[in-house]
Enzyme design. Structure first.
Site, PDB file in Angstrom:
ATOM      1  CD  GLU A   1       4.188  -6.807 -16.053  1.00 54.28           C
ATOM      2  OE1 GLU A   1       4.004  -6.589 -14.859  1.00 54.28           O
ATOM      3  OE2 GLU A   1       5.289  -6.656 -16.614  1.00 54.28           O
TER       4      GLU A   1
ATOM      5  CD1 TRP B   1      -2.010  -4.507  -5.033  1.00 58.27           C
ATOM      6  CD2 TRP B   1      -1.150  -5.737  -3.386  1.00 58.27           C
ATOM      7  NE1 TRP B   1      -1.655  -5.731  -5.556  1.00 58.27           N
ATOM      8  CE2 TRP B   1      -1.136  -6.503  -4.568  1.00 58.27           C
ATOM      9  CE3 TRP B   1      -0.653  -6.308  -2.214  1.00 58.27           C
ATOM     10  CZ2 TRP B   1      -0.625  -7.799  -4.621  1.00 58.27           C
ATOM     11  CZ3 TRP B   1      -0.159  -7.604  -2.266  1.00 58.27           C
ATOM     12  CH2 TRP B   1      -0.148  -8.325  -3.459  1.00 58.27           C
TER      13      TRP B   1
ATOM     14  CE  LYS C   1       7.152  -5.762 -18.533  1.00 55.77           C
ATOM     15  NZ  LYS C   1       8.329  -5.950 -17.773  1.00 55.77           N
TER      16      LYS C   1
ATOM     17  CG  HIS D   1      13.363 -31.682 -23.236  1.00 58.72           C
ATOM     18  ND1 HIS D   1      13.859 -32.948 -23.469  1.00 58.72           N
ATOM     19  CD2 HIS D   1      14.291 -30.830 -23.731  1.00 58.72           C
ATOM     20  CE1 HIS D   1      15.040 -32.858 -24.054  1.00 58.72           C
ATOM     21  NE2 HIS D   1      15.327 -31.573 -24.240  1.00 58.72           N
TER      22      HIS D   1
ATOM     23  CG  ASN E   1       3.130  -0.726   2.872  1.00 57.33           C
ATOM     24  OD1 ASN E   1       2.659  -1.762   2.396  1.00 57.33           O
ATOM     25  ND2 ASN E   1       4.330  -0.267   2.550  1.00 57.33           N
ATOM     26  N   GLY E   2       2.035  -3.177   4.909  1.00 64.08           N
ATOM     27  CA  GLY E   2       2.770  -4.324   5.441  1.00 64.08           C
ATOM     28  C   GLY E   2       1.803  -5.395   5.898  1.00 64.08           C
TER      29      GLY E   2
ATOM     30  NE  ARG F   1       3.836   1.829  -1.675  1.00 64.13           N
ATOM     31  CZ  ARG F   1       4.988   1.248  -1.394  1.00 64.13           C
ATOM     32  NH1 ARG F   1       6.069   1.599  -2.031  1.00 64.13           N
ATOM     33  NH2 ARG F   1       5.078   0.307  -0.480  1.00 64.13           N
TER      34      ARG F   1
ATOM     35  CB  CYS G   1      -0.864  -0.005   1.247  1.00 66.62           C
ATOM     36  SG  CYS G   1      -1.647  -1.593   1.526  1.00 66.62           S
TER      37      CYS G   1
ATOM     38  CD  GLU H   1      10.987  -8.139 -18.630  1.00 70.15           C
ATOM     39  OE1 GLU H   1      10.855  -8.968 -17.726  1.00 70.15           O
ATOM     40  OE2 GLU H   1      10.540  -6.983 -18.555  1.00 70.15           O
TER      41      GLU H   1
ATOM     42  CE  LYS I   1       7.718   0.773 -11.385  1.00 71.02           C
ATOM     43  NZ  LYS I   1       8.045  -0.036 -12.583  1.00 71.02           N
TER      44      LYS I   1
HETATM   45  C1  F6R Z   1       7.210  -6.504 -14.089  1.00 69.08           C
HETATM   46  C2  F6R Z   1       7.669  -5.838 -12.899  1.00 69.08           C
HETATM   47  C3  F6R Z   1       7.927  -6.649 -11.684  1.00 69.08           C
HETATM   48  C4  F6R Z   1       9.149  -6.116 -10.929  1.00 69.08           C
HETATM   49  C5  F6R Z   1       9.332  -6.885  -9.620  1.00 69.08           C
HETATM   50  C6  F6R Z   1      10.588  -6.460  -8.892  1.00 69.08           C
HETATM   51  O1  F6R Z   1       7.062  -5.619 -15.140  1.00 69.08           O
HETATM   52  O2  F6R Z   1       7.848  -4.646 -12.883  1.00 69.08           O
HETATM   53  O3  F6R Z   1       8.092  -7.989 -12.004  1.00 69.08           O
HETATM   54  O4  F6R Z   1      10.266  -6.272 -11.745  1.00 69.08           O
HETATM   55  O5  F6R Z   1       8.228  -6.651  -8.802  1.00 69.08           O
HETATM   56  O6  F6R Z   1      10.589  -5.102  -8.607  1.00 69.08           O
HETATM   57  P1  F6R Z   1      11.921  -4.328  -8.272  1.00 69.08           P
HETATM   58  O7  F6R Z   1      12.779  -4.330  -9.476  1.00 69.08           O
HETATM   59  O8  F6R Z   1      11.490  -2.966  -7.849  1.00 69.08           O
HETATM   60  O9  F6R Z   1      12.577  -5.096  -7.157  1.00 69.08           O
END
Ligand code: F6R
Length: 613
Positions: free
Chosen positions: A493, A77, A490, A509, A103-104, A27, A2, A486, A608
């Site tokens: 998500e 969140w 993308k 496999h 938050n937590g 967040r 959060c 990756e 994020k």
């Molecule tokens: C995907 C994404 C997440 C972050 C992950 C780690 O697009 O952004 O998978 O990469 O939550 O976040 P950081 O890099 O801030 O530790």
């Protein structure tokens, strides 16, 4: 995950809270709320409108009392309790006077709640956080002032928190505290602020401070006073803040993701700028592990999550090839609880855009406890990971707001490859002329990325044609494999479609059983050394009816005969190719998501900065 914010002393308190919450939406956006206090009165508004929660809160605050100078705000969140108004923060004590945002996760909240219920408290939510309001209520009733009530209440709490508390009987005070979850405090003449993240308040204050674990801070209009859990005064760590308003805005783009994709050449140039001295040695200003210590390194362990984990996977190939060091890459949430082996000479590198991802921070803490030297790689100056590591190397990608990471990924790969060259130089595993060549190639990658960006129209066309596809497989070999992982991340998500990344050689496999007409295989085929091998893999999927999208180098004509769609990129040194090859995959995911009407900056269920385990 959060977001929290608090202000005391400003006549614009409510506006600052609402604007800060809008900036913190990345967040968590299940719900939002604020509490304002003045003598004898606590006013609260809460909304649970998903991604529209903060806007709904702004409307709800039209009824707020005016002229109030103390308030706290929260964007949620959900962890415990559904995303409904009753579970939105702030939570109140039984009297309705004390308000708390958190938050937590309070891990022992069930036991605490049982005791509080037995003592007659009434709960109005099913969150873990509400227990704190009632504990503080009891401690206030026992005669403690607010800071001591908060401090004493934390003695019985297990888990992670950054929290802020107000009480209408102490209306010019906010008390905040931190364990594990991030918390900063900031001052300007006449007003004092707190937030979970710097972006919420970076343009409000002049001085910023980091709160460490188990510190409790009393904020008043004139400043703050911090104590530890025993009540002894402590100093907060001053922080450097290097954001400006322009970088925090969309800058003419439809959304932050588009802006951040477009900023990648600049992110790369900034990250690689001034990293070499005239004598050819590398310079890492923020790197306080000596060359002598780095020469003693025998093994490297990279810990990271999500996109940062994929950047770390790319680094494994570069460090092993160039510096001839054995490298393990670990998902940070797994590493910590696995009783990891740390021998003398183990260097642990934590990679995190935010520098606040709790899994990665805890993995690095664990490594440090076991004697490893720890380097943090992060994008936010003075983030928790930066402060807790022995050394920090910053990616200089600028503020990344969109939940899906883009420019941070390319900057992470660039800085990790720079570190790989540095290690190779110190260990004497590469000729200096070859190091020069690799460094030059690395600095040229930004131009290749700019070229790819100029070809976005083609990517949109392909995305448009494939809009009805529901199953995607991403394939790659060597560093094309983390690129595929990756690219798939993308897509899933942003679009909520099924997408999986595989090492192309693994397909036969097991996963090949899933290939059938209607499936799209996205393949990274830019490595000339593995071109034939991956083309064989593509022949296998074509034979089973899949369509193929290839990320291929300019001049590769063979691919035209196999792939249904080709997205071209400039040829790049194979180890650096992920920085270039990921760009059309980001653009593809973006275009697919837009086509499907998704919110690209704020995909559902995600946040994020992930500050819960
Ligand atoms: C995907 C994404 C997440 C972050 C992950 C780690 O697009 O952004 O998978 O990469 O939550 O976040 P950081 O890099 O801030 O530790």
């Amino acid at each position: 995950m959060c977001g929290i914010i608090g202000v005391v002393g400003s006549t614009s308190t409510l506006d600052i809270l609402l604007e800060g919450l809008a900036r913190l939406e990345y967040r968590g956006y299940d719900s939002a709320g604020v509490a304002l206090v003045r003598q004898g009165e606590t006013w609260r508004a809460r909304t649970a409108n998903g991604t529209e929660s903060v806007q709904a809160l702004v409307r709800a605050c039209a009824q707020a009392p005016t002229g109030v100078t103390t308030g706290i705000g929260h964007t949620r969140w959900a962890t415990h309790g559904a995303p409904e108004v009753m579970n939105a923060h702030p939570h109140l004590d039984c009297s309705g006077r004390i308000a708390i945002i958190h938050n937590g996760i309070i891990e022992n909240h069930l036991a605490l709640k049982e005791d509080l219920l037995a003592r007659g408290h009434t709960f109005t939510s099913v969150t873990d956080s509400e227990v704190l309001a009632h504990q503080i209520e009891e401690l206030r009733a026992a005669g403690n002032d607010l800071i001591n009530a908060v401090r004493l209440s934390l003695a019985s709490v297990r888990g992670a928190f950054s929290l802020a508390v107000v009480d209408a009987l102490e209306p010019n005070t906010i008390v905040a505290a931190r364990r594990v979850s991030p918390l900063i405090v900031a001052t300007t003449p006449g007003a004092t602020y707190l937030a979970s993240d710097i972006p919420a308040i970076f343009d409000r204050a002049t001085s910023f401070y980091g709160v460490d674990d188990d510190q409790v801070v009393q904020l008043t209009p004139d400043g703050f006073h911090a104590v530890d859990l025993e009540g002894t005064s402590v100093q907060l760590t001053p922080l450097t803040v290097n954001f400006d308003l322009e970088t925090a805005q969309k800058d003419g783009h439809d959304d932050f993701m588009a802006k951040e994709i477009a900023e990648q050449p600049q992110a790369l140039r900034a990250t690689l700028m001034d990293r070499r001295r005239g004598d050819g040695s590398f310079t890492f200003d923020e790197m306080h592990v000596s060359d002598e210590e780095l020469k003693e390194v025998r093994r490297v362990v990279l810990v990271a999550a999500g996109t940062s984990y994929h950047a770390a996977l790319v680094a494994k190939y570069a460090i092993e090839k160039w510096a001839r060091l054995s490298v393990d890459v670990e998902i940070s949430s797994e590493y910590r609880y696995r009783d990891p082996v740390i021998e003398i000479g183990t260097l642990v590198i934590g990679v995190s855009q935010s520098g606040e991802t709790i899994d990665t921070i805890q993995a690095c803490r664990e490594a440090k406890l076991r004697g490893a030297r720890v380097i943090g790689i992060c994008n936010i100056v003075d983030a928790s990971l930066a402060r807790e590591s022995d050394a920090v190397l910053y990616t200089r990608a600028g503020l990344e707001v969109s939940v899906a990471s883009t420019k941070a990924f390319v900057a992470q790969v660039a800085v990790l490859e720079l570190l790989a060259l540095h290690l190779a130089q110190l260990r004497g595993t590469m000729d200096s002329a070859v190091i020069d060549d690799r460094f030059t190639e690395l600095t040229e990658v930004a131009d290749h990325v700019a070229t790819v960006l100029s070809r976005s129209e083609r990517v949109s066309l392909v995305a448009n044609e494939l809009r009805d596809t529901r199953d995607f497989f991403y394939l790659g070999r060597n560093v094309g494999f983390p690129t595929a992982l990756e690219g798939a991340l993308k897509l899933k998500e942003l679009t909520y479609l099924h997408a999986e990344g595989y090492a192309a050689g693994e397909l036969k496999h097991g996963p090949l059983a899933l290939i059938e007409p209607g499936v799209v295989v996205v393949a990274v085929v830019t490595d000339p050394n593995l071109h034939e091998k991956i083309l064989s893999n593509l022949a296998e999927v074509k034979a089973r009816g899949a369509s193929v999208v290839a990320i291929a180098a300019d001049g590769d004509e063979i691919i035209d005969a196999i792939a249904d769609y080709v997205l071209r990129v400039p040829a790049t040194n194979p180890l650096m190719a992920p920085i270039v090859d990921i760009v059309p995959l980001q653009q593809f995911a973006y275009a697919m998501a837009r086509g499907l009407g998704r919110n690209v900056d704020r995909p559902r269920n995600l946040a994020k900065t992930v500050t819960v385990e």
